[in-house]
Design a protein around this motif. Structure first.
Motif, PDB file in Angstrom:
ATOM      1  N   ILE A   1       0.870  -1.230   0.133  1.00  0.00           N
ATOM      2  CA  ILE A   1      -0.061  -0.063  -0.081  1.00  0.00           C
ATOM      3  C   ILE A   1       0.879   1.256  -0.139  1.00  0.00           C
ATOM      4  CG2 ILE A   1      -1.776   1.468   1.219  1.00  0.00           C
ATOM      5  CD1 ILE A   1      -2.760  -1.500   2.523  1.00  0.00           C
ATOM      6  N   ALA A   2       0.711   2.070  -0.877  1.00  0.00           N
ATOM      7  CA  ALA A   2       1.595   3.295  -0.934  1.00  0.00           C
ATOM      8  C   ALA A   2       0.759   4.649  -1.094  1.00  0.00           C
ATOM      9  CB  ALA A   2       2.582   3.268  -2.212  1.00  0.00           C
ATOM     10  N   LEU A   3       0.970   5.612  -0.258  1.00  0.00           N
ATOM     11  CA  LEU A   3       0.497   7.028  -0.250  1.00  0.00           C
ATOM     12  C   LEU A   3       1.127   7.711  -1.449  1.00  0.00           C
ATOM     13  CD1 LEU A   3      -0.132   7.550   3.389  1.00  0.00           C
ATOM     14  CD2 LEU A   3      -1.573   6.318   1.863  1.00  0.00           C
ATOM     15  N   GLN A   4       0.483   8.571  -2.162  1.00  0.00           N
ATOM     16  CA  GLN A   4       1.212   9.531  -3.236  1.00  0.00           C
ATOM     17  C   GLN A   4       0.962  10.756  -2.777  1.00  0.00           C
ATOM     18  OE1 GLN A   4      -1.028  10.790  -6.573  1.00  0.00           O
ATOM     19  NE2 GLN A   4       0.531   9.561  -7.969  1.00  0.00           N
ATOM     20  N   ILE A   5       2.267  11.635  -3.080  1.00  0.00           N
ATOM     21  CA  ILE A   5       1.800  13.017  -3.421  1.00  0.00           C
ATOM     22  C   ILE A   5       2.194  13.323  -4.890  1.00  0.00           C
ATOM     23  CG2 ILE A   5       4.280  13.362  -2.745  1.00  0.00           C
ATOM     24  CD1 ILE A   5       3.205  16.099  -1.658  1.00  0.00           C
ATOM     25  N   HIS A   6       1.595  13.959  -5.549  1.00  0.00           N
ATOM     26  CA  HIS A   6       1.423  14.358  -6.797  1.00  0.00           C
ATOM     27  C   HIS A   6       2.477  15.290  -7.118  1.00  0.00           C
ATOM     28  CE1 HIS A   6      -0.097  15.087 -11.053  1.00  0.00           C
ATOM     29  NE2 HIS A   6      -0.874  13.990 -10.864  1.00  0.00           N
ATOM     30  N   SER A   7       3.147  15.239  -8.599  1.00  0.00           N
ATOM     31  CA  SER A   7       4.031  16.287  -8.859  1.00  0.00           C
ATOM     32  C   SER A   7       3.220  17.795  -9.081  1.00  0.00           C
ATOM     33  CB  SER A   7       4.643  15.844 -10.210  1.00  0.00           C
ATOM     34  OG  SER A   7       3.783  15.884 -11.305  1.00  0.00           O
ATOM     35  N   GLY A   8       4.099  18.714  -9.097  1.00  0.00           N
ATOM     36  CA  GLY A   8       3.630  20.265  -9.527  1.00  0.00           C
ATOM     37  C   GLY A   8       3.820  21.210  -8.434  1.00  0.00           C
ATOM     38  N   GLY A   9       3.962  20.599  -7.333  1.00  0.00           N
ATOM     39  CA  GLY A   9       4.156  21.598  -6.066  1.00  0.00           C
ATOM     40  C   GLY A   9       2.930  22.066  -5.542  1.00  0.00           C
ATOM     41  N   GLY A  10       2.904  22.735  -4.378  1.00  0.00           N
ATOM     42  CA  GLY A  10       1.960  23.411  -3.531  1.00  0.00           C
ATOM     43  C   GLY A  10       0.909  22.335  -3.257  1.00  0.00           C
ATOM     44  N   ILE A  11       1.293  21.103  -3.047  1.00  0.00           N
ATOM     45  CA  ILE A  11       0.380  20.167  -2.381  1.00  0.00           C
ATOM     46  C   ILE A  11       0.660  19.824  -0.945  1.00  0.00           C
ATOM     47  CG2 ILE A  11      -0.248  17.558  -2.760  1.00  0.00           C
ATOM     48  CD1 ILE A  11       0.482  17.875  -5.613  1.00  0.00           C
ATOM     49  N   LYS A  12      -0.386  19.641  -0.195  1.00  0.00           N
ATOM     50  CA  LYS A  12      -0.488  18.999   1.126  1.00  0.00           C
ATOM     51  C   LYS A  12      -1.610  18.255   1.605  1.00  0.00           C
ATOM     52  CE  LYS A  12       0.733  20.922   5.805  1.00  0.00           C
ATOM     53  NZ  LYS A  12       0.875  22.216   6.644  1.00  0.00           N
ATOM     54  N   VAL A  13      -1.356  17.369   2.132  1.00  0.00           N
ATOM     55  CA  VAL A  13      -2.488  16.207   2.620  1.00  0.00           C
ATOM     56  C   VAL A  13      -2.178  15.941   4.041  1.00  0.00           C
ATOM     57  CG1 VAL A  13      -3.980  14.160   2.146  1.00  0.00           C
ATOM     58  CG2 VAL A  13      -3.000  15.840   0.080  1.00  0.00           C
ATOM     59  N   ARG A  14      -3.321  15.572   4.816  1.00  0.00           N
ATOM     60  CA  ARG A  14      -3.181  14.970   6.089  1.00  0.00           C
ATOM     61  C   ARG A  14      -3.674  13.584   6.111  1.00  0.00           C
ATOM     62  NH1 ARG A  14      -1.555  18.109  10.714  1.00  0.00           N
ATOM     63  NH2 ARG A  14      -0.644  20.083   9.736  1.00  0.00           N
ATOM     64  N   TRP A  15      -3.141  12.791   6.922  1.00  0.00           N
ATOM     65  CA  TRP A  15      -3.693  11.548   7.132  1.00  0.00           C
ATOM     66  C   TRP A  15      -3.520  10.977   8.512  1.00  0.00           C
ATOM     67  CZ3 TRP A  15      -4.441   9.490   2.179  1.00  0.00           C
ATOM     68  CH2 TRP A  15      -3.823   9.782   1.038  1.00  0.00           C
ATOM     69  N   LYS A  16      -4.687  10.299   9.070  1.00  0.00           N
ATOM     70  CA  LYS A  16      -4.651   9.582  10.166  1.00  0.00           C
ATOM     71  C   LYS A  16      -5.561   8.588  10.385  1.00  0.00           C
ATOM     72  CE  LYS A  16      -8.541  12.566  12.047  1.00  0.00           C
ATOM     73  NZ  LYS A  16      -8.992  13.470  13.106  1.00  0.00           N
ATOM     74  N   ASN A  17      -5.522   7.597  11.404  1.00  0.00           N
ATOM     75  CA  ASN A  17      -6.381   6.511  11.616  1.00  0.00           C
ATOM     76  C   ASN A  17      -6.145   5.617  10.347  1.00  0.00           C
ATOM     77  OD1 ASN A  17      -7.317   7.744  14.021  1.00  0.00           O
ATOM     78  ND2 ASN A  17      -9.050   8.850  12.837  1.00  0.00           N
ATOM     79  N   ILE A  18      -4.928   5.094  10.004  1.00  0.00           N
ATOM     80  CA  ILE A  18      -4.785   4.230   8.869  1.00  0.00           C
ATOM     81  C   ILE A  18      -4.748   2.829   9.665  1.00  0.00           C
ATOM     82  CG2 ILE A  18      -3.243   3.640   7.223  1.00  0.00           C
ATOM     83  CD1 ILE A  18      -2.081   6.442   7.386  1.00  0.00           C
ATOM     84  N   ASN A  19      -5.760   2.268   9.123  1.00  0.00           N
ATOM     85  CA  ASN A  19      -6.306   0.789   9.780  1.00  0.00           C
ATOM     86  C   ASN A  19      -6.094  -0.209   8.752  1.00  0.00           C
ATOM     87  OD1 ASN A  19      -6.299   1.261  12.807  1.00  0.00           O
ATOM     88  ND2 ASN A  19      -7.599   2.717  12.120  1.00  0.00           N
ATOM     89  N   ILE A  20      -5.969  -1.445   8.858  1.00  0.00           N
ATOM     90  CA  ILE A  20      -6.084  -2.530   7.837  1.00  0.00           C
ATOM     91  C   ILE A  20      -6.564  -3.846   8.625  1.00  0.00           C
ATOM     92  CG2 ILE A  20      -3.632  -3.279   8.171  1.00  0.00           C
ATOM     93  CD1 ILE A  20      -3.734  -3.548   5.061  1.00  0.00           C
ATOM     94  N   GLN A  21      -7.579  -4.347   7.866  1.00  0.00           N
ATOM     95  CA  GLN A  21      -7.967  -5.788   8.305  1.00  0.00           C
ATOM     96  C   GLN A  21      -7.511  -6.611   6.997  1.00  0.00           C
ATOM     97  OE1 GLN A  21     -12.325  -6.465   8.529  1.00  0.00           O
ATOM     98  NE2 GLN A  21     -12.010  -8.525   9.400  1.00  0.00           N
ATOM     99  N   GLU A  22      -6.645  -7.619   7.402  1.00  0.00           N
ATOM    100  CA  GLU A  22      -6.342  -8.662   6.229  1.00  0.00           C
ATOM    101  C   GLU A  22      -7.332  -9.711   5.939  1.00  0.00           C
ATOM    102  OE1 GLU A  22      -1.893  -9.596   5.686  1.00  0.00           O
ATOM    103  OE2 GLU A  22      -1.679  -8.836   7.552  1.00  0.00           O
ATOM    104  N   LEU A  23      -7.646 -10.021   4.712  1.00  0.00           N
ATOM    105  CA  LEU A  23      -8.525 -10.879   4.473  1.00  0.00           C
ATOM    106  C   LEU A  23      -8.117 -12.022   4.071  1.00  0.00           C
ATOM    107  CD1 LEU A  23     -11.265  -8.575   2.711  1.00  0.00           C
ATOM    108  CD2 LEU A  23     -11.265  -9.239   5.330  1.00  0.00           C
ATOM    109  N   LYS A  24      -8.443 -13.313   3.923  1.00  0.00           N
ATOM    110  CA  LYS A  24      -8.328 -14.752   3.479  1.00  0.00           C
ATOM    111  C   LYS A  24      -8.578 -14.583   2.009  1.00  0.00           C
ATOM    112  CE  LYS A  24      -8.753 -17.203   7.860  1.00  0.00           C
ATOM    113  NZ  LYS A  24      -9.356 -18.329   8.251  1.00  0.00           N
TER     114      LYS A  24
END
Length: 202
Positions: A179-202
Motif C-alpha cells: 500500500i502506498a500513499l502518493q503526493i502528486h508532482s507540480g508543487g503546492g500540495i499538502k494532505v493530512r492522514w490519520k487513523n490508517i487501519n487495515i484488516q487482512e482478509l483470506k
C-alpha cells in the motif's frame, strides 16, 4: 449537517473494520518507506505529505505487501490535495519513484476521488470513475473517511460511508504489493492522514 454526522461516526469507530490493526503509530514512519524527495512527516499525531522544492512525485509505501484487505483511513486536503492511495504496488525505477499498481484517487472536488487509476507499464489509466453526483460526497474543507476493500479481482471503494465504485478486473486480481500513499508532482500540495487501519482478509 452531514459532515457533523460523519465526524460523530468517525469518533465512535463506526467506519472501522473489526479486527483491524493500525499501520501508522502517530509518532514516526515506522513500517513505511519513503520514495523521492517530497516531504513526509508527523505533526500532532497526523501523517503529512507536502511538496518539496523539486515538486516531483513522492510515495510512502508499507514495508509489508498486502493482497486481500479492508483499508480504512481519514484524509484532509490542504492546499492542492492531489494525492492517492496505491494498492498492490511496487515503487522503484532509476529515479526511485516509478510506481506500478492501482491508485484509488484522492483529489480536490470533481477530480474523481474514490475512482481507480492504473499506473503500470502500458497501463490503462482511468479504469473506473465515480458517478459525478457521488463526487459531491467529498468534504473539501475537513476530514474525509476512505474505505478500500480488495479481495481477489474485486475492488470496492467508499467515501464518507458512500460506495463510490465497484470493479472486478482480472489484471488487478493478479497483482500483489504494498500500500502506498502518493503526493502528486507540480508543487503546492499538502494532505493530512490519520487513523490508517487495515484488516487482512483470506
Amino acid at each position: 449537517m452531514k459532515y457533523l454526522i460523519f465526524a460523530f461516526l468517525f469518533s465512535t469507530g463506526f467506519f472501522y473494520a473489526q479486527g483491524s490493526k493500525s499501520l501508522f503509530n502517530g509518532k514516526d514512519l515506522s513500517g513505511w518507506t519513503k520514495h523521492g524527495t517530497e516531504y513526509w512527516y508527523v505533526d500532532s499525531g497526523e501523517l503529512v505529505c507536502e511538496s518539496g522544492p523539486e515538486k516531483k512525485y513522492g510515495y510512502l509505501s508499507t514495508n509489508k505487501p498486502y493482497k486481500n484487505f479492508i483499508l480504512d483511513l481519514d484524509f484532509k486536503l490542504e492546499a492542492n490535495g492531489n494525492s492517492g492511495i496505491f494498492i498492490r504496488s511496487h515503487v522503484g525505477g532509476k529515479d526511485g519513484t516509478t510506481i506500478r499498481g492501482w491508485q484509488v484517487e484522492v483529489a480536490p472536488p470533481d477530480l474523481h476521488t474514490g475512482g481507480i487509476y492504473e499506473s503500470t507499464e502500458g497501463g490503462r489509466g482511468w479504469i473506473i470513475k465515480p458517478d459525478p453526483k457521488d463526487e459531491k460526497n467529498l468534504n473539501p474543507d475537513g476530514w474525509n473517511h476512505m474505505r478500500i476493500e480488495a479481495k481477489g479481482d474485486k475492488i470496492v471503494t467508499w467515501l464518507n460511508g458512500k460506495q463510490m465504485v465497484e470493479l472486478t478486473d482480472d489484471k488487478i486480481g493478479e497483482g500483489r504489493g504494498s500500500i502506498a500513499l502518493q503526493i502528486h508532482s507540480g508543487g503546492g500540495i499538502k494532505v493530512r492522514w490519520k487513523n490508517i487501519n487495515i484488516q487482512e482478509l483470506k
